[in-house]
Design a protein around this motif. Structure first.
Motif, mmCIF file in Angstrom:
data_model
loop_
_atom_site.group_PDB
_atom_site.id
_atom_site.type_symbol
_atom_site.label_atom_id
_atom_site.label_comp_id
_atom_site.label_asym_id
_atom_site.label_seq_id
_atom_site.Cartn_x
_atom_site.Cartn_y
_atom_site.Cartn_z
ATOM 1 N N ARG A 109 0.832 -1.202 0.000
ATOM 2 C CA ARG A 109 0.000 0.000 0.000
ATOM 3 C C ARG A 109 0.865 1.251 0.000
ATOM 4 O O ARG A 109 1.374 1.666 1.036
ATOM 5 C CB ARG A 109 -0.947 -0.029 1.198
ATOM 6 C CG ARG A 109 -1.899 -1.217 1.099
ATOM 7 C CD ARG A 109 -2.988 -1.234 2.127
ATOM 8 N NE ARG A 109 -4.056 -2.122 1.689
ATOM 9 C CZ ARG A 109 -5.148 -2.400 2.379
ATOM 10 N NH1 ARG A 109 -5.332 -1.857 3.568
ATOM 11 N NH2 ARG A 109 -6.064 -3.198 1.886
ATOM 12 N N ASP A 262 -3.845 -3.461 8.346
ATOM 13 C CA ASP A 262 -5.178 -3.032 7.925
ATOM 14 C C ASP A 262 -5.489 -1.674 8.558
ATOM 15 O O ASP A 262 -5.926 -0.737 7.881
ATOM 16 C CB ASP A 262 -6.203 -4.087 8.364
ATOM 17 C CG ASP A 262 -7.617 -3.725 7.958
ATOM 18 O OD1 ASP A 262 -7.794 -3.230 6.832
ATOM 19 O OD2 ASP A 262 -8.546 -3.939 8.773
ATOM 20 N N ASP A 266 -5.257 2.573 6.741
ATOM 21 C CA ASP A 266 -6.388 3.499 6.641
ATOM 22 C C ASP A 266 -6.005 4.838 7.273
ATOM 23 O O ASP A 266 -6.319 5.903 6.745
ATOM 24 C CB ASP A 266 -7.636 2.950 7.357
ATOM 25 C CG ASP A 266 -8.516 2.093 6.443
ATOM 26 O OD1 ASP A 266 -7.979 1.478 5.496
ATOM 27 O OD2 ASP A 266 -9.743 2.040 6.682
HETATM 28 MN MN MN Z 1 -9.053 -2.270 5.540
#
Ligand code: MN
Ligand code: IPM
Length: 390
Positions: A109, A262, A266
């Protein structure tokens, strides 16, 4: 070896997924005008809304087509109130099913801030962080941790008394994600914005958790033995959340376990202008699936309002992965053209969707990027593309 023809499966999925994938497709098709590599795009229907209608998460043969594809572009999955018999949200087969089924162990990411992008802080849209200070790549382990299928419940006489989610950290899982992170740091043209150092930060909770102690020890071993020139850096996940926001310029590559990754990615998206810009690749040794991270956003579904830039970034990541994998500079050139077009539209502020305080629609944003691609001079040779080994 260059393949020449690449089979790309699009999985629009639920909610706003089809809207952003439509724009992603439009942009990809524009890049392919006037030649270039042959990308064959085909769609597979599936997800929670498909499940609601048809009782299955995939159209017949859809999963097999996705598995066989050279790359997958996923929109989003999930729809309120639609669950599978096992209690999971319908559509998980397209995300978690593919991550586990294709062993896509590395969730990459990137968190990069483009000039011209604003941050929503409180009710205002402002430029808060400097683009030159935000350029981090997160490596989130994607096939174990709290997401491993080691869950259970104890129900007695119809009463659920105990529920368990077990966090599994393996040597193989840790080693391979940690290696990917160090390799990225080694291959980067630049290090951290703060000081140019090529640095990998291990984010964990090793002051408390056994699995994290093991993960960190593995990080140290691999770092010392295989990547001695890369700086090793450490952060407990709780402290990391504030350091990340206060001094993003310190970070270059970050590696962490599944659930922590995770959550922190964000959070990190705020640095890049919000979830409307956050894209991810689910990458294994043989397969890869790219996606905007924002999810199906049911509130905005069908309204032509959401920001498609995360999907454009996912498309760019897909082109890069395919280009590197098949040593095909024409794909890397497409990616460079896409990035140039995205950067020019964002700098001009001509496609600000609601999340950027603007009124542009999803389609408008796609149209602006299409125009920018068309107005770029087509390069002779492939300037912008990175050289690749033959
Ligand atoms: Mn997520
Ligand atoms: C993500 C999402 C997924 C996850 C969901 C949709 C299963 O939040 O990709 O970050 O938890 O990994």
């Amino acid at each position: 070896m260059t393949k020449g023809t690449y089979d790309v499966v699009l999985l629009p999925g639920d909610g706003t997924g089809p809207e952003v994938v439509r724009e992603g497709r439009k942009v990809l098709e524009t890049l392919l005008e006037n030649g270039g590599p042959r990308l064959v795009l085909s769609e597979v229907q599936g997800g929670a809304q498909y499940y609601q209608k048809h009782g299955s998460e995939w159209e017949p043969g859809g999963r097999e087509r996705a598995v066989k594809a050279d790359a997958i572009l996923l929109g989003a999955v999930g729809w309120p109130g639609v669950s599978l018999p096992d209690g999971n949200i319908a559509g998980h087969g397209l995300v978690l099913g593919m991550r586990f089924g294709l062993d896509l162990y590395s969730n990459v990411r990137p968190c990069k801030l483009y000039p011209g992008v604003k941050h929503r802080i409180g009710k205002e849209f402002k430029q808060v962080w400097r683009p030159e200070d935000v350029d981090i790549t997160f490596f989130r382990e994607n096939t174990e941790g709290l997401y491993a299928p080691a869950h259970g419940e104890l129900t007695r006489g119809g009463t659920t008394e105990v529920v368990l989610d077990t966090r599994i950290i393996t040597q193989k899982g840790s080693e391979r994600i940690i290696r990917r992170a160090f390799e990225k740091a080694r291959a980067s043209p630049r290090g951290a914005p703060e000081d140019g150092a090529r640095r990998v930060t291990c984010v964990d909770k090793s002051n408390v958790l056994k699995g994290c102690q093991f993960f960190r020890a593995t990080f140290d071993r691999i770092g010392k033995e295989e990547f001695p020139e890369i700086e090793r850096d450490y952060a407990y996940v709780d402290a990391f959340t504030q350091w990340l926001i206060r001094q993003p310029e310190h970070y270059h590559v970050v590696v962490t376990t599944n659930m922590m990754g995770d959550i922190v990615t964000d959070l990190a998206s705020s640095l890049q202008g919000g979830m409307g810009f956050a894209a991810g690749g689910n990458v294994g040794d043989e397969h890869a699936m790219f996606e905007p991270v924002h999810g199906s956003a049911p509130k905005y579904a069908g309204k032509n309002q959401v920001n498609p830039f995360a999907t454009f970034e996912a498309v760019a990541m897909m082109l890069e992965w395919l280009g590197d994998r098949y040593h095909d500079p024409s794909l890397l050139e497409m990616r460079a053209r896409l990035h140039t077009a995205m950067a020019s539209v964002l700098l001009a502020g001509s496609a600000r969707t609601y999340d950027q305080g603007g009124t542009a629609t999803t389609r408008d944003a796609g149209d602006r990027v299409v125009e920018a691609i068309r107005s770029e001079k087509r390069p002779s040779g492939s300037p912008g593309a990175r050289p690749v080994a033959a």
